[in-house]
Motif scaffolding. Structure first.
Motif, PDB file in Angstrom:
ATOM      1  N   LYS A 276      11.752  -0.601  11.786  1.00 57.09           N
ATOM      2  CA  LYS A 276      12.071  -0.557  10.375  1.00 57.09           C
ATOM      3  C   LYS A 276      10.784  -1.258   9.640  1.00 57.09           C
ATOM      4  N   TYR A 277      10.731  -2.399  10.241  1.00 54.79           N
ATOM      5  CA  TYR A 277       9.326  -3.282   9.711  1.00 54.79           C
ATOM      6  C   TYR A 277       8.046  -2.506   9.664  1.00 54.79           C
ATOM      7  N   ILE A 278       7.755  -1.814  10.814  1.00 58.22           N
ATOM      8  CA  ILE A 278       6.509  -1.262  11.122  1.00 58.22           C
ATOM      9  C   ILE A 278       6.244   0.048  10.331  1.00 58.22           C
ATOM     10  N   VAL A 279       7.772   0.748  10.276  1.00 56.02           N
ATOM     11  CA  VAL A 279       7.685   1.875   9.317  1.00 56.02           C
ATOM     12  C   VAL A 279       7.579   1.449   7.858  1.00 56.02           C
ATOM     13  N   LYS A 280       8.114   0.292   7.265  1.00 53.94           N
ATOM     14  CA  LYS A 280       7.867   0.018   5.949  1.00 53.94           C
ATOM     15  C   LYS A 280       6.550  -0.319   5.746  1.00 53.94           C
ATOM     16  N   LYS A 281       5.949  -0.886   6.467  1.00 51.74           N
ATOM     17  CA  LYS A 281       4.204  -1.224   6.286  1.00 51.74           C
ATOM     18  C   LYS A 281       3.516   0.087   6.302  1.00 51.74           C
ATOM     19  N   GLN A 282       3.801   0.807   7.172  1.00 52.72           N
ATOM     20  CA  GLN A 282       3.047   2.316   6.970  1.00 52.72           C
ATOM     21  C   GLN A 282       3.480   2.812   5.511  1.00 52.72           C
ATOM     22  N   ILE A 283       4.598   2.666   5.186  1.00 50.66           N
ATOM     23  CA  ILE A 283       4.881   3.521   3.652  1.00 50.66           C
ATOM     24  C   ILE A 283       4.259   2.521   2.654  1.00 50.66           C
ATOM     25  N   ASP A 284       4.165   1.355   2.691  1.00 46.39           N
ATOM     26  CA  ASP A 284       3.379   0.184   1.857  1.00 46.39           C
ATOM     27  C   ASP A 284       1.885   0.932   1.875  1.00 46.39           C
ATOM     28  N   TYR A 285       1.369   1.266   2.983  1.00 46.32           N
ATOM     29  CA  TYR A 285      -0.102   1.627   3.084  1.00 46.32           C
ATOM     30  C   TYR A 285      -0.302   3.016   2.861  1.00 46.32           C
ATOM     31  N   LYS A 286       0.730   3.566   2.486  1.00 49.93           N
ATOM     32  CA  LYS A 286       0.806   5.106   1.962  1.00 49.93           C
ATOM     33  C   LYS A 286       0.356   6.191   3.222  1.00 49.93           C
ATOM     34  N   ILE A 287       0.739   5.670   4.418  1.00 53.74           N
ATOM     35  CA  ILE A 287       0.516   6.649   5.359  1.00 53.74           C
ATOM     36  C   ILE A 287       1.447   7.876   5.338  1.00 53.74           C
ATOM     37  N   ASP A 288       0.625   9.077   5.499  1.00 50.98           N
ATOM     38  CA  ASP A 288       1.413  10.320   5.289  1.00 50.98           C
ATOM     39  C   ASP A 288       2.325  10.483   6.527  1.00 50.98           C
ATOM     40  N   VAL A 289       1.983  10.351   7.624  1.00 50.57           N
ATOM     41  CA  VAL A 289       2.600  10.729   8.887  1.00 50.57           C
ATOM     42  C   VAL A 289       2.999   9.466   9.576  1.00 50.57           C
ATOM     43  N   LEU A 290       4.379   9.067   9.654  1.00 51.19           N
ATOM     44  CA  LEU A 290       4.519   7.724  10.340  1.00 51.19           C
ATOM     45  C   LEU A 290       4.727   7.879  11.461  1.00 51.19           C
ATOM     46  N   CYS A 291       4.946   6.683  12.402  1.00 49.51           N
ATOM     47  CA  CYS A 291       5.259   6.539  13.723  1.00 49.51           C
ATOM     48  C   CYS A 291       6.160   5.335  13.865  1.00 49.51           C
ATOM     49  N   HIS A 292       6.662   5.164  14.732  1.00 51.66           N
ATOM     50  CA  HIS A 292       7.642   4.115  14.988  1.00 51.66           C
ATOM     51  C   HIS A 292       6.992   2.986  15.831  1.00 51.66           C
ATOM     52  N   GLY A 293       5.791   3.107  16.343  1.00 50.66           N
ATOM     53  CA  GLY A 293       5.005   1.912  16.695  1.00 50.66           C
ATOM     54  C   GLY A 293       5.345   1.405  18.295  1.00 50.66           C
TER      55      GLY A 293
ATOM     56  N   GLN B  64       7.527  22.851   3.421  1.00 57.59           N
ATOM     57  CA  GLN B  64       7.254  21.499   3.943  1.00 57.59           C
ATOM     58  C   GLN B  64       6.172  21.086   3.006  1.00 57.59           C
ATOM     59  N   LYS B  65       5.044  21.900   2.766  1.00 54.99           N
ATOM     60  CA  LYS B  65       4.061  21.460   1.777  1.00 54.99           C
ATOM     61  C   LYS B  65       4.635  20.939   0.574  1.00 54.99           C
ATOM     62  N   ASN B  66       5.631  21.521  -0.106  1.00 48.96           N
ATOM     63  CA  ASN B  66       6.343  21.234  -1.443  1.00 48.96           C
ATOM     64  C   ASN B  66       7.246  20.019  -1.325  1.00 48.96           C
ATOM     65  N   TYR B  67       7.817  19.978  -0.191  1.00 56.30           N
ATOM     66  CA  TYR B  67       9.035  18.858   0.099  1.00 56.30           C
ATOM     67  C   TYR B  67       8.024  17.487   0.134  1.00 56.30           C
ATOM     68  N   PHE B  68       7.077  17.676   1.524  1.00 56.57           N
ATOM     69  CA  PHE B  68       6.434  16.283   1.796  1.00 56.57           C
ATOM     70  C   PHE B  68       4.958  16.066   0.662  1.00 56.57           C
ATOM     71  N   ASN B  69       4.634  17.089   0.187  1.00 57.16           N
ATOM     72  CA  ASN B  69       3.435  16.778  -0.977  1.00 57.16           C
ATOM     73  C   ASN B  69       2.505  16.364  -0.237  1.00 57.16           C
ATOM     74  N   PHE B  70       2.260  16.651   1.017  1.00 53.92           N
ATOM     75  CA  PHE B  70       0.929  16.162   1.559  1.00 53.92           C
ATOM     76  C   PHE B  70      -0.445  16.753   1.131  1.00 53.92           C
ATOM     77  N   LYS B  71      -1.325  15.781   1.115  1.00 51.84           N
ATOM     78  CA  LYS B  71      -2.755  16.170   0.801  1.00 51.84           C
ATOM     79  C   LYS B  71      -3.381  16.992   1.786  1.00 51.84           C
ATOM     80  N   PHE B  72      -4.625  17.427   1.672  1.00 54.87           N
ATOM     81  CA  PHE B  72      -5.167  18.313   2.369  1.00 54.87           C
ATOM     82  C   PHE B  72      -5.317  17.572   3.751  1.00 54.87           C
TER      83      PHE B  72
END
Length: 94
Positions: free
Chosen positions: A59-76, A10-18
């Motif tokens: 889809k809109y809110i997930v895209k916004k989170q991706i744009d803001y570079k959020i690591d763990v997304l939620c559907h809102g 998971q760490k390699n796949y998602f490339n999460f920060k600490f």
């Protein structure tokens, strides 16, 4: 042992920060979402159309989170009404 393997994959796949970033709670219920929900409750739109509109909002809110570079997304939670109303409606079922 299995936990360590899963963690490494998971760490390699998602490339999460600490320290991961996420959001807490649901997102604001916009006027658009409230209108969609009200139209559905009044039977002005059918369930399929309602669900498609809600999926667009998700889809809109997930895209916004991706744009803001959020690591763990939620559907809102756009399909959920006000928390008090939501639980009150469930109480009726019991």
């Amino acid at each position: 042992m299995k936990k360590n393997i899963r963690y490494k994959i998971q760490k390699n796949y998602f490339n999460f920060k600490f320290l991961k970033s996420t959001t807490i709670g649901s997102f604001p219920q916009t006027k658009k979402i409230r209108k969609i929900r009200l139209d559905y409750k009044k039977n002005l739109i059918d369930k399929n159309y309602y669900e498609n509109l809600i999926k667009k909002e998700i889809k809109y809110i997930v895209k916004k989170q991706i744009d803001y570079k959020i690591d763990v997304l939620c559907h809102g939670e756009p399909e959920r009404n006000d928390m008090v109303e939501y639980f009150a409606e469930l109480l009726v079922e019991f």
